[in-house]
Design an enzyme around this catalytic site. Sequence first.
Site, mmCIF file in Angstrom:
data_model
loop_
_atom_site.group_PDB
_atom_site.id
_atom_site.type_symbol
_atom_site.label_atom_id
_atom_site.label_comp_id
_atom_site.label_asym_id
_atom_site.label_seq_id
_atom_site.Cartn_x
_atom_site.Cartn_y
_atom_site.Cartn_z
ATOM 1 C CG ASP A 31 7.458 14.056 14.589
ATOM 2 O OD1 ASP A 31 8.538 13.510 14.311
ATOM 3 O OD2 ASP A 31 7.372 15.067 15.298
ATOM 4 C CG LEU A 33 8.336 9.253 15.299
ATOM 5 C CD1 LEU A 33 7.961 7.813 15.624
ATOM 6 C CD2 LEU A 33 7.844 10.180 16.415
ATOM 7 N N GLY A 36 11.841 13.770 17.344
ATOM 8 C CA GLY A 36 10.706 13.671 18.255
ATOM 9 C C GLY A 36 10.573 12.255 18.795
ATOM 10 C CG ASP A 56 10.415 12.376 5.930
ATOM 11 O OD1 ASP A 56 10.468 13.573 5.546
ATOM 12 O OD2 ASP A 56 11.377 11.767 6.427
ATOM 13 C CB ALA A 78 12.468 22.596 11.072
ATOM 14 C CE1 TYR A 145 16.587 25.762 13.094
ATOM 15 C CE2 TYR A 145 16.893 28.102 13.519
ATOM 16 C CZ TYR A 145 16.213 26.919 13.748
ATOM 17 O OH TYR A 145 15.153 26.904 14.629
ATOM 18 C CE LYS A 149 13.029 27.288 11.785
ATOM 19 N NZ LYS A 149 11.928 26.316 11.769
ATOM 20 C CG ASN A 174 17.768 30.247 22.918
ATOM 21 O OD1 ASN A 174 18.308 29.337 22.314
ATOM 22 N ND2 ASN A 174 18.154 31.499 22.821
HETATM 23 P P1 NAD Z 1 12.193 19.114 17.861
HETATM 24 O O1 NAD Z 1 13.355 18.507 17.173
HETATM 25 O O2 NAD Z 1 11.828 18.552 19.181
HETATM 26 O O3 NAD Z 1 10.929 19.139 16.898
HETATM 27 C C1 NAD Z 1 10.986 18.975 15.491
HETATM 28 C C2 NAD Z 1 10.087 17.809 15.137
HETATM 29 O O4 NAD Z 1 9.974 17.706 13.734
HETATM 30 C C3 NAD Z 1 10.632 16.481 15.654
HETATM 31 O O5 NAD Z 1 9.598 15.764 16.312
HETATM 32 C C4 NAD Z 1 11.075 15.750 14.383
HETATM 33 O O6 NAD Z 1 10.996 14.353 14.522
HETATM 34 C C5 NAD Z 1 10.114 16.331 13.368
HETATM 35 N N1 NAD Z 1 10.619 16.330 11.975
HETATM 36 C C6 NAD Z 1 11.804 16.789 11.542
HETATM 37 N N2 NAD Z 1 11.908 16.642 10.207
HETATM 38 C C7 NAD Z 1 10.733 16.096 9.782
HETATM 39 C C8 NAD Z 1 10.225 15.706 8.510
HETATM 40 N N3 NAD Z 1 10.958 15.818 7.401
HETATM 41 N N4 NAD Z 1 8.973 15.175 8.444
HETATM 42 C C9 NAD Z 1 8.228 15.025 9.565
HETATM 43 N N5 NAD Z 1 8.666 15.367 10.800
HETATM 44 C C10 NAD Z 1 9.898 15.897 10.902
HETATM 45 O O7 NAD Z 1 12.537 20.675 17.993
HETATM 46 P P2 NAD Z 1 11.701 21.878 18.630
HETATM 47 O O8 NAD Z 1 12.653 22.649 19.460
HETATM 48 O O9 NAD Z 1 10.426 21.417 19.205
HETATM 49 O O10 NAD Z 1 11.442 22.763 17.323
HETATM 50 C C11 NAD Z 1 10.156 22.897 16.740
HETATM 51 C C12 NAD Z 1 10.225 24.023 15.733
HETATM 52 O O11 NAD Z 1 10.504 25.263 16.395
HETATM 53 C C13 NAD Z 1 11.332 23.845 14.688
HETATM 54 O O12 NAD Z 1 10.844 24.322 13.456
HETATM 55 C C14 NAD Z 1 12.437 24.757 15.193
HETATM 56 O O13 NAD Z 1 13.259 25.194 14.144
HETATM 57 C C15 NAD Z 1 11.615 25.899 15.775
HETATM 58 N N6 NAD Z 1 12.336 26.693 16.754
HETATM 59 C C16 NAD Z 1 12.701 26.140 17.942
HETATM 60 C C17 NAD Z 1 13.380 26.923 18.878
HETATM 61 C C18 NAD Z 1 13.794 26.359 20.212
HETATM 62 O O14 NAD Z 1 14.406 27.086 21.001
HETATM 63 N N7 NAD Z 1 13.486 25.115 20.529
HETATM 64 C C19 NAD Z 1 13.703 28.253 18.581
HETATM 65 C C20 NAD Z 1 13.315 28.782 17.350
HETATM 66 C C21 NAD Z 1 12.615 27.999 16.446
#
Ligand code: NAD
Length: 312
Positions: A31, A33, A36, A56, A78, A145, A149, A174
């Site tokens: 990650d 961060l 996160g 990264d 993402a 977005y 995907k 969601n």
């Molecule tokens: P989040 O932002 O908490 O998690 C994403 C994590 O990826 C973060 O910890 C961030 O620091 C890390 N990150 C981002 N870019 C990075 C990179 N280039 N290298 C390394 N780490 C990186 O969001 P989330 O809600 O936990 O989402 C997780 C996944 O689920 C994502 O792919 C998101 O698109 C997908 N998603 C989430 C939802 C939702 O409702 N939360 C719905 C559909 C899809």
Amino acid sequence: MKYLVTGGAGFIGSNLVDALMEEGHEVIAFDNLSSGEESYVAHHMGNDRFKLIKGDLMDPPSIEEATKGIEFVFHLAANPDVRHGIERTRIDLEQGTIATHNLLEAMRKNGVKKIGFSSSSTVYGEATELPTPETYGPMLPISLYGASKLACEGMISSYCHSFNMQAWMYRFANVIGHRGTHGVLVDFIEKLRNDPTNMEILGDGKQKKSYFLVQDCVAGLIMGTKKSNEQVNMFNLACEEWTDVTEVADIVTQEMNLENVEYHYTGGTRGWVGDIPRTWLSIDKARAMGWGPSHSSEEAVRLAVRDLLKSR
Ligand code: NAD
């Protein structure tokens, strides 16, 4: 089994790390961060089955190094927010599509054959078939977005067929709950903490979405990999009901014990450009393998709000 979870310090990723650790696996969270938090996985530090790599996906050597010896990659990293794409039109291309390509290349070079991917209901665009099944088409996303995907799904599928890999892809509605970092619940709580008498609501408040808890999402991610064994496996994960945005606002104000909050709607049927006013996914396929959400959409919102109020 030895897992790598990209985005493993994020909202869904850290909950997935907890579940994999609970099952006794070795887990590396990778990650950068950006959204996160290290604290989300801090309770695993010192356990020799766990490692956090602050790396990264846009840096190919670091993901190549991290995927050495890995048996299964859950790819969750993402840009998580659909709205960012409006101001920063390269963010989903880079943090979604190119980052996924970098990961797939690292996997190919290191002979890692299995990937789980967090896709999204946004790939369907404004679907005319509700509830929308996994077989729906044509898929015409309306946000950058969603486009990213869909591109990732296509690239993962083609890597599977070109390099004898296997994928489990999940289109989430969601996801809400413990360690939530963004989204409507976090927005409403923050707005009401700033001003407990007035709240701006994006759109007309009638946008209907299905909300389900992160622990159900994580259970689905893991169950899919155990119960389905096609080369490319695809599942919707969601709740069967939906909750409109004004109902969400009502639950947040009730749980914060606020009365007479004035709602100010920004108007229009969408919360933002690229917002889909009605999302309702069919979960028949996931149900057939034994998965289902533990709570209705409305109950999930209430439980998630309570958790966020305690933890944020
Ligand atoms: P989040 O932002 O908490 O998690 C994403 C994590 O990826 C973060 O910890 C961030 O620091 C890390 N990150 C981002 N870019 C990075 C990179 N280039 N290298 C390394 N780490 C990186 O969001 P989330 O809600 O936990 O989402 C997780 C996944 O689920 C994502 O792919 C998101 O698109 C997908 N998603 C989430 C939802 C939702 O409702 N939360 C719905 C559909 C899809």
